[in-house]
Design a protein around this motif. Structure first.
Motif, PDB file in Angstrom:
ATOM      1  N   THR A 189       0.828  -1.213   0.000  1.00 40.15           N
ATOM      2  CA  THR A 189       0.000   0.000   0.000  1.00 40.15           C
ATOM      3  C   THR A 189       0.858   1.257   0.000  1.00 40.15           C
ATOM      4  O   THR A 189       0.723   2.118  -0.880  1.00 40.15           O
TER       5      THR A 189
ATOM      6  N   ILE B  98      -5.921   1.204  -1.216  1.00 41.45           N
ATOM      7  CA  ILE B  98      -5.779  -0.248  -1.054  1.00 41.45           C
ATOM      8  C   ILE B  98      -7.150  -0.915  -1.067  1.00 41.45           C
ATOM      9  O   ILE B  98      -8.102  -0.394  -0.476  1.00 41.45           O
TER      10      ILE B  98
ATOM     11  N   SER C 124      -8.245  -4.016   0.578  1.00 43.44           N
ATOM     12  CA  SER C 124      -7.491  -4.614   1.682  1.00 43.44           C
ATOM     13  C   SER C 124      -8.122  -5.865   2.272  1.00 43.44           C
ATOM     14  O   SER C 124      -9.344  -6.005   2.335  1.00 43.44           O
TER      15      SER C 124
END
Length: 292
Positions: free
Chosen positions: A192, A203, A205
């Motif tokens: 990231t 991101i 994630s």
């Protein structure tokens, strides 16, 4: 299009019997949005999309949109290795009011770069929703090259790419030449900050399931120009970034959520749960990051 910098690739909660846990999905979606997620990607890789039926995906899109739709973006994972099936699911997701679509590079059939272009072009033409492309060659068997992503970036409703190739040079080439409003999201938590340093936006994630607020702090520090603080948070989170990938995703993150008392449940076959040794490593990563 403002989806935010941290989108969580949400796990799909299952009951102990392996059934879809819609109540759990609603609760988890609300928890994630209240703890650092700007938006949610539903039924992606981390959501065990290959193990979900078409009907289950629709049920998930509807439930998550109802749970958080006014507070966070809901992006539906509608990509597959069938262009026609992707178009059908994308249209159904659009009818439910989702905010965007994420389309993975077709897996197993290994199309050429021209085939990739035409696949995504056809889906984009069939919907007005904004689209995130998803390049993850370790799972699909095919890398979408920067030149192909840049061709697709010229299509009006293709607005972003989730780049999980692990190739900083490829990501840099995309960022350098793409339209100013085309966004590149990291597909790897540990990349990231490096990707943002070369112009990445944010991101999509896995780690934000359990450390969303710390990840928001890292990204916010970087965008505010406090690179020293951002780097310190990156280093603090690093054991977690690695611990959540000691075996096939989403096995570790589901284990972490279960340890923290959040709705996740088991994974579905052909995935299997974490071993005793893996559970110990996941717990150690949570403790090291101050989460357990």
């Amino acid at each position: 299009m403002q989806w935010g910098r941290i989108l969580t690739a949400m796990v799909t909660p299952f009951t102990a019997e392996g059934k879809l846990d819609i109540d759990g999905a609603r609760k988890l979606a609300v928890h994630l949005v209240e703890h650092g997620s700007d938006g949610l990607v539903v039924a992606g890789t981390t959501g065990e999309s290959p193990a979900l039926t078409h009907e289950e995906k629709i049920e998930l899109f509807r439930a998550v949109k109802e749970a958080v739709g006014d507070r966070a973006a809901v992006i539906a994972g509608t990509g597959s290795n069938s262009t026609a099936a992707s178009i059908e699911l994308s249209r159904e997701a659009a009818a439910l009011g989702v905010d965007g679509l994420m389309l993975v590079v077709p897996y197993y059939n290994r199309p050429s770069q021209e085939g990739l272009y035409r696949h995504f072009e056809a889906i984009a033409a069939a919907t007005s929703l904004p689209i995130i492309l998803y390049n993850i060659p370790s799972r699909t068997g095919r890398n979408m090259e920067a030149a192909t992503t840049l061709r697709l970036a010229a299509i009006k409703n293709i607005v972003a790419v989730k780049e999980a190739s692990g190739d900083l040079d490829q990501a840099t080439a995309i960022i350098r030449q793409a339209p100013a409003d085309f966004l590149l999201y990291s597909g790897d938590d540990s990349l990231t900050l490096p990707l943002m340093a070369v112009g990445g936006y944010g991101i999509i994630s896995v780690a934000a399931h359990v450390a969303g607020e710390k990840m928001q702090a890292m990204v916010s520090a970087f965008t505010a120009g406090d690179t020293r603080k951002a780097a310190a948070l990156h280093r603090e989170l690093f054991p977690l970034f690695k611990g959540l990938f000691i075996t096939s995703n989403p096995v570790p993150v589901k284990e972490a959520l279960n340890m923290l008392g959040l709705p996740a449940g088991p994974v579905r076959l052909p995935l299997v749960g974490a071993s005793k040794e893996e559970k110990e490593k996941i717990a150690a990563a949570l403790r090291e990051t101050g989460l357990l």
